[in-house]
Motif scaffolding. Structure first.
Motif, PDB file in Angstrom:
ATOM      1  N   PHE A 176       0.991   4.884   8.873  1.00 47.79           N
ATOM      2  CA  PHE A 176       2.436   4.851   9.068  1.00 47.79           C
ATOM      3  C   PHE A 176       3.010   3.449   8.858  1.00 47.79           C
ATOM      4  CE2 PHE A 176       0.943   8.480  11.560  1.00 47.79           C
ATOM      5  CZ  PHE A 176       1.719   9.481  11.017  1.00 47.79           C
ATOM      6  N   ILE A 177       2.203   2.432   9.110  1.00 47.19           N
ATOM      7  CA  ILE A 177       2.668   1.060   8.872  1.00 47.19           C
ATOM      8  C   ILE A 177       2.940   0.856   7.384  1.00 47.19           C
ATOM      9  CG2 ILE A 177       2.001  -1.373   8.948  1.00 47.19           C
ATOM     10  CD1 ILE A 177       0.381  -0.683  11.499  1.00 47.19           C
ATOM     11  N   SER A 178       1.954   1.178   6.546  1.00 47.72           N
ATOM     12  CA  SER A 178       2.140   0.989   5.099  1.00 47.72           C
ATOM     13  C   SER A 178       3.127   1.995   4.519  1.00 47.72           C
ATOM     14  CB  SER A 178       0.792   1.104   4.378  1.00 47.72           C
ATOM     15  OG  SER A 178       0.168   2.348   4.641  1.00 47.72           O
ATOM     16  N   LEU A 204      -9.713   1.533   7.689  1.00 48.48           N
ATOM     17  CA  LEU A 204      -8.373   0.978   7.901  1.00 48.48           C
ATOM     18  C   LEU A 204      -7.741   0.578   6.570  1.00 48.48           C
ATOM     19  CD1 LEU A 204      -8.657  -1.336  11.049  1.00 48.48           C
ATOM     20  CD2 LEU A 204      -7.471   0.848  10.876  1.00 48.48           C
ATOM     21  N   PHE A 205      -8.512  -0.088   5.711  1.00 50.74           N
ATOM     22  CA  PHE A 205      -7.985  -0.535   4.421  1.00 50.74           C
ATOM     23  C   PHE A 205      -7.580   0.651   3.552  1.00 50.74           C
ATOM     24  CE2 PHE A 205      -8.727  -1.510  -0.080  1.00 50.74           C
ATOM     25  CZ  PHE A 205      -7.814  -2.534  -0.252  1.00 50.74           C
ATOM     26  N   ILE A 206      -8.443   1.662   3.468  1.00 49.73           N
ATOM     27  CA  ILE A 206      -8.155   2.829   2.634  1.00 49.73           C
ATOM     28  C   ILE A 206      -6.937   3.578   3.146  1.00 49.73           C
ATOM     29  CG2 ILE A 206      -9.027   5.109   1.940  1.00 49.73           C
ATOM     30  CD1 ILE A 206     -11.846   3.788   1.871  1.00 49.73           C
ATOM     31  N   ARG A 207      -6.835   3.743   4.465  1.00 50.20           N
ATOM     32  CA  ARG A 207      -5.682   4.447   5.032  1.00 50.20           C
ATOM     33  C   ARG A 207      -4.391   3.656   4.825  1.00 50.20           C
ATOM     34  NH1 ARG A 207      -6.004   9.662   5.645  1.00 50.20           N
ATOM     35  NH2 ARG A 207      -4.352   9.579   7.207  1.00 50.20           N
ATOM     36  N   PHE A 208      -4.487   2.334   4.810  1.00 47.60           N
ATOM     37  CA  PHE A 208      -3.310   1.499   4.547  1.00 47.60           C
ATOM     38  C   PHE A 208      -2.817   1.720   3.114  1.00 47.60           C
ATOM     39  CE2 PHE A 208      -1.193  -2.381   3.153  1.00 47.60           C
ATOM     40  CZ  PHE A 208      -0.321  -2.628   4.209  1.00 47.60           C
ATOM     41  N   ILE A 209      -3.719   1.692   2.130  1.00 42.11           N
ATOM     42  CA  ILE A 209      -3.340   1.909   0.736  1.00 42.11           C
ATOM     43  C   ILE A 209      -2.858   3.346   0.532  1.00 42.11           C
ATOM     44  CG2 ILE A 209      -4.105   1.793  -1.663  1.00 42.11           C
ATOM     45  CD1 ILE A 209      -3.960  -0.901  -0.272  1.00 42.11           C
ATOM     46  N   PHE A 210      -3.476   4.283   1.223  1.00 43.61           N
ATOM     47  CA  PHE A 210      -3.053   5.683   1.189  1.00 43.61           C
ATOM     48  C   PHE A 210      -1.572   5.798   1.569  1.00 43.61           C
ATOM     49  CE2 PHE A 210      -2.395   9.412   4.023  1.00 43.61           C
ATOM     50  CZ  PHE A 210      -2.485  10.440   3.090  1.00 43.61           C
ATOM     51  N   GLY A 211      -1.154   5.085   2.606  1.00 42.26           N
ATOM     52  CA  GLY A 211       0.243   5.106   3.043  1.00 42.26           C
ATOM     53  C   GLY A 211       1.183   4.534   1.998  1.00 42.26           C
TER      54      GLY A 211
END
Length: 408
Positions: A57-59, A104-111
């Protein structure tokens, strides 16, 4: 006089957007089920669990204003296709994560990848449906969240049991990339629309966009709505498994029930908005917010799993009325050339809430030594504040809204 898509094309566009939203919600909801075996594998505590859920949700929120601007600049077709392909690629990559940090990194780029999809979809509805049909078109699109939620809980739980959490994400990612390619070809316009001059004349800077009447109320309303919505989505699977002793697959099946009822009520609310609530949309949202607060209180005090699921289902119905109104107001009353930007700014606020809510609830549960009661009160207060804010929204016609932005 504006020209809109014919009936056949409207059906095709509605169906495509519906499928896209199903995939979007599946990919973001499935993590809430998968985080249980992920937590066991990587030995996550409650704070790490909340952060893993929140990082998307942040990204995603950071990408909303940019995604809206890019939609207005490059077109909905381009941004929907790129967005869907991008987030599906990183859904696939989630299955290959080897540590908490890589997750965490993958979920950030996913967002980041998913960010443009929502404002691009709002612009697509605005471009192809006349004002008197936008409530239904919007509610049908939003109701796909519930189907995605059903699949992201019940189906995801079954897939995890069968293939493991890594296999579940891999399958979802491959399917999404295939659908993205289909979007590119099917959304190809039949003819070039001559709107470039109009768009160039009415560009509005972000700082001026934020001065439009009601925009801050809409932003606040979306923020509080998502505090509740994502608070429930992210923590209810864990609550049922850890607090109520329900096994993972059974919990996924139970959580599908509210989504099923919510799907039907989203579409009912769209019909109500178009037929009987024109110019009075805010009252439907206020009623939904009040009912939401009441059912959240009952959920906190439920003494059995059956009672809890009953109140959660009623709350899902309330949220459908609570939630449909916001984007219906935007696509009905915002100027056409700014629909993507307005949607992006409002959705940005909502996804900030999506980042805040899971982490805040995790911290509240930790502070109160594992008790969920304070977390439920946090959501109740959010619903009551949302009711007060939405009631204060002033009515404004589409022409008035356009004149106001033109004056700016």
């Amino acid at each position: 006089m504006e020209m809109y898509a014919n009936k056949k094309r409207k059906i095709i566009i509605s169906g495509l957007l519906f499928v896209g939203m199903v995939l979007s919600f599946f990919d973001r909801v499935a993590i809430n089920v998968a985080v249980i075996p992920i937590g066991d594998e990587f030995h996550l505590n409650t704070s790490q669990t909340g952060l893993l859920i929140s990082i998307f949700f942040i990204s995603y929120s950071l990408m909303q204003p940019l995604g809206g601007w890019m939609t207005d600049k490059y077109g909905a077709r381009v941004m929907i296709t790129l967005s869907l392909f991008g987030w599906s690629l990183f859904t696939l990559m989630t299955g290959f994560a080897w540590s908490f940090v890589t997750l965490l990194f993958i979920r950030f780029i996913f967002g980041l990848g998913e960010g443009p999809f929502y404002p691009a979809s709002m612009s697509t509805i605005r471009d192809n449906f006349p004002q008197e049909e936008r409530g239904r078109a919007n509610s049908f699109f939003l109701s796909a969240q519930n189907i995605g939620g059903i699949l992201g809980t019940a189906l995801a739980a079954a897939m995890i049991a069968a293939f493991g959490w890594r296999g579940m994400f891999s399958v979802a990612g491959i399917l999404g990339m295939i659908v993205a390619i289909g979007f590119w070809f099917i959304l190809k316009p039949k003819k070039v629309q001559k709107t470039n001059v109009i768009l160039a004349r009415k560009k509005v800077p972000l700082k001026q966009l934020l001065k439009i009447d009601n925009i801050w109320k809409l932003i606040s309303f979306k923020f509080l709505f998502n505090i509740i919505n994502y608070g429930l989505i992210t923590w209810m699977p864990i609550y049922l498994v850890k607090e109520k002793g329900v096994d993972l697959v059974h919990a996924g099946s139970l959580l599908a029930i509210p989504y099923i009822l919510g799907f039907f009520m989203f579409n009912v609310s769209g019909l109500v908005l178009d037929k009987w609530m024109v110019g009075r949309e805010k009252y439907l949202a206020a009623a939904g917010a009040l009912l939401c607060a009441i059912f959240l209180y009952f959920m906190a005090n439920a003494t059995s799993v059956t009672q809890f699921i009953t109140y959660l289902t009623l709350n899902s119905i309330a949220l459908s009325f609570f939630g449909t109104v916001l984007y219906t107001i935007i696509i009905k009353y915002s100027p056409k050339e700014l629909t993507g930007s307005v949607s992006g700014v409002v959705t940005f606020a909502g996804q900030i809430a999506g980042a805040v809510s899971p982490t805040a609830i995790g911290l509240i549960i930790s502070l109160f030594k594992g008790s969920y009661n304070a977390a439920f009160w946090f959501l109740v207060i959010s619903a009551l504040l949302a009711m007060v804010i939405v009631i204060s929204i002033t009515s404004q016609s589409s022409k008035e809204f356009e004149n106001e932005t033109a004056a700016i």
